[in-house]
Design an enzyme around this catalytic site. Structure first.
Site, PDB file in Angstrom:
ATOM      1  CG  LEU A 167      -1.884   1.202   1.294  1.00  0.00           C
ATOM      2  CD1 LEU A 167      -2.797   1.253   0.076  1.00  0.00           C
ATOM      3  CD2 LEU A 167      -2.689   1.155   2.579  1.00  0.00           C
ATOM      4  CE1 TYR A 168       6.112   5.295   1.593  1.00  0.00           C
ATOM      5  CE2 TYR A 168       7.495   3.665   0.502  1.00  0.00           C
ATOM      6  CZ  TYR A 168       7.291   4.955   0.972  1.00  0.00           C
ATOM      7  OH  TYR A 168       8.282   5.895   0.796  1.00  0.00           O
ATOM      8  CB  ALA A 169       4.549   0.546  -3.597  1.00  0.00           C
ATOM      9  CB  SER A 171       0.275   5.755  -0.715  1.00  0.00           C
ATOM     10  OG  SER A 171       1.596   5.656  -0.203  1.00  0.00           O
ATOM     11  CE  LYS A 172       6.060   8.607  -0.571  1.00  0.00           C
ATOM     12  NZ  LYS A 172       6.118  10.076  -0.412  1.00  0.00           N
TER      13      LYS A 172
END
Length: 358
Positions: A167-169, A171-172
């Site tokens: 999810l971090y990726a 979001s970026k």
């Protein structure tokens, strides 16, 4: 209007520029703000001082910056649109650098909501808030994590980034897309830069270098994921800051390319740039370097890969070199040694402070 933007950065001898930087109490934001202040620029910092890790470290970084006459600071969250609008209006920024975000691949498995709030809502608010100021250049932090399931090495800015594995990726990747649409709709020259693994003094406690040094110094075992075979394109924070400072002076123009490897948009003044040295380091090699710097062997607990982690990151840095004339080159041994020296000084200072507290 301030100093001239040049093809290779802010230009020696240029007049001071006004920078609005989000995340100045964070690891990279602190180093960037300090460098710009030392160069004579004005910096308006904005940071929520969230408790993702020890707030005392964030406060210590911010305290260092407050010692500079050219630094002004607002403590607030990006989600607080009133506070953000007020800070931007006071800053009247010529250059905006958006570094504030919820970081960490593994933490996105534990607290996904924080990534939606900070990285998506926060980024939208920032891009919309700076629009009336008409800055000369907006720079937005992304991550090598966007390359996700891409098996092609080295990672090039023109590669597809459709297959996020955390999810971090995701979001970026969304951050990059929002920045592109804002650049197109508002005509704001925008550069997104993809960080690879960044190390150095004042680093984050959730990152491998800090965690390993802290554990080895205390005689605790370290957790080695992927059996130590993971490889990361490690970047010294000073090299990273040099690249950002130079990129700040290279405002993109739609369709104006520096070569076939350029990521420039055909419809917006927008591009994305890798910042890394193009020299992946195996995790076990990093650990051995830390052991030499600390002067003690590590107790190791070998573990499998964690969900969302990439096996290897490796940057194609031709675009960075074409735009700025530099690529990160500080040896890992030097970065680790500088971190260990800082870590020991900071640890001892914090221990003394707690001992003297009533």
């Amino acid at each position: 209007m301030g100093g001239a933007l040049t093809s290779r950065g802010l230009g020696p001898g240029s007049q001071a520029l006004r920078f609005f930087i989000t995340g100045t109490a964070g690891f990279i934001g602190f180093h960037l703000a300090r460098r710009l202040l030392e160069d004579g620029h004005e910096v308006f910092g904005f940071d929520g001082l969230t408790p993702y890790y020890d707030v005392r470290l964030k406060a210590a970084r911010n305290g260092e910056l407050l010692g500079h006459a050219g630094y002004a600071f607002t403590e607030a969250m990006l989600e607080d649109r009133t506070a953000l609008d007020t800070a931007v209006a006071a800053a009247r920024p010529e250059v905006v650098v958006h570094l504030a975000a919820q970081a960490g691949v593994r933490y996105s498995l534990e607290n996904p909501q924080s990534y939606l709030s900070s990285n998506l809502v926060g980024t939208f608010n920032l891009l919309d808030a700076v629009r009336p100021a008409r800055p000369r250049h907006v720079l937005v932090a992304s991550s090598s994590s966007v390359y996700g399931g891409n098996a092609k090495l080295p990672f090039a800015e023109t590669d597809r980034t459709d297959f996020s594995v955390s999810l971090y990726a995701a979001s970026k990747r969304a951050t990059e897309a929002m920045a592109h649409s804002a650049a197109h709709l508002n005509g704001m020259p925008t550069t997104c830069f993809r960080f690879f693994t960044v190390y150095g003094p004042w680093g984050r406690p959730d990152m491998a270098l800090y965690k390993f040094v802290d554990a080895i110094e205390a005689g605790r075992p370290i957790e080695v994921y992927g059996e130590g075979r993971m490889r990361r394109d490690a970047t010294d924070v000073g090299d990273l800051v040099e690249a950002i400072v130079r990129l700040a002076g290279v405002a993109p123009k739609a369709g104006e390319t520096v070569g076939p490897f350029d990521s420039i948009s055909p419809v917006a003044p927008w591009r994305v740039v890798n910042i890394a040295g193009g020299r992946p380091v195996e995790l076990m090699a990093l650990i051995e370097t830390i052991e030499r710097a600390v002067g003690r062997s590590a107790l190791k607990t070998m573990l499998p890969m964690q969900p969302g982690d990439a096996v290897e990151t490796y940057a194609d840095n031709r675009l960075l070199e074409a735009l700025t004339g530099v690529v990160p080159k500080t040896p890992l041994e030097q970065t680790v040694a500088e971190f260990v020296a800082w870590y020991r000084a900071y640890r001892d200072s914090e221990a003394a402070s707690r001992a003297n507290s009533p």
